[in-house]
Design an enzyme around this catalytic site. Sequence first.
Site, PDB file in Angstrom:
ATOM      1  CD  GLU A  22      57.874  59.434  38.661  1.00 16.81           C
ATOM      2  OE1 GLU A  22      56.754  59.015  38.333  1.00 16.81           O
ATOM      3  OE2 GLU A  22      58.929  58.973  38.202  1.00 16.81           O
ATOM      4  CE1 TYR A  48      56.447  58.050  41.551  1.00 14.32           C
ATOM      5  CE2 TYR A  48      54.391  58.844  42.507  1.00 14.32           C
ATOM      6  CZ  TYR A  48      55.213  58.666  41.413  1.00 14.32           C
ATOM      7  OH  TYR A  48      54.809  59.107  40.178  1.00 14.32           O
TER       8      TYR A  48
END
Length: 380
Positions: A189, A101
Amino acid sequence: MKIHEYQAKEIFARYGVPIPAGRVASTPEEVEQIARELGKRVVVKAQVHVGGRGKAGGIKLANTPEEARQVASQILGMNIKGLRVEKVLVEEAADIAQEYYLGITVDRAARRNVVMVSAAGGVDIEEVAATTPEKIAKEHIDPAVGLMDYQIRQLAYRAGFAPVAMRGAGAFLRALYKVYTELDCSLAEINPLVVTGDGKLIAADAKIVVDDNALYRQKELAAMREVAEENPIEVEARKRGLAYVHLDGDIGILGNGAGLVMTTLDVVQRAGGKPANFLDVGGGASADVVRNALEIVLLNDNVKAVLFNIFGGITRCDEVAKGIVDATSTVDINVPIVIRLVGTREEEGRQVLTQASGKVQLIPAATMQEAAEKVVALVK
Ligand code: GDP
Ligand code: MN
């Protein structure tokens, strides 16, 4: 404002981030064609402005072009969290060995942007954040110097990245930071950043949220606005020039001044209630604006009661009261309205309310606390 994954990926690619080969499509036939051109196993991904598409069944792998067409016909038209899937992204499927992530957002408490990375990426990152926050490494960014190389090394080290990701993640983070700052994002993201079986890094998902206040200078992004993907009440409020944010509770909230409305949300929450929205009628609101605002709040079927919180400075309480009374005759209102009016011409305002005919329940409250308690009691 949110944009789609395929649009975010196009942007990332321009900043040098490796993304899977692929294209967007809106019919099963196009999907089959793209899969044939790619000539490999593909992944078909629903393009809607919500997360958790994977878990909702909006992401499917296909081994052949025919299979791609078949899964596309299942995904297109599907409803994911209230949004209809009109487009899918068809991409070469990644051979996933590891999911990481990477994200950047605003940390309001720190008054800085924060870079977050984790070796526990993929669909459960929210769960990771809630139950094992230590698995997410964070660095705050000094805006004067930007993201520094030592911070990248520390992030990768603290997150426990495998050597291959340790070496490669820097380029992704630098590009992510560049996108985030140059495009005025409030979120950028990559989840997951995939490490493939043969040790390559690739952005398998991409998410960008742009600060609405920057859209006047982010013209390319502004052109990506899709009204159908937005909450219809927010769209209508924007048309009428009102600052409205849709929430998922059942108490409609109106007030004058963003700070007062935010406080009202907190007080209602503390009194055990759930706000259905944020709505700031602004300073000096006329009766007309008030009626308009009340109409907007009542477009939401979840609203069981309304709380009006007015602190009159330049806003005159009697004007607000007139707006409320006007609304009771022109708008079909079948929920009670709790009203706290203090400040300029509050006496006159209260008189207007008490003289109004009794079709709609108008309940006065002397303080914000009392108003919150009354409105919470009404919905229970
Ligand atoms: P989200 O659920 O909306 O965040 O959508 P993502 O694009 O992040 O996909 C969710 C999950 O689907 C990923 O974490 C992967 O596990 C899986 N996935 C997505 N793309 C691929 C792919 O190309 N190959 C494989 N094997 N899995 C994929
Ligand atoms: Mn994702």
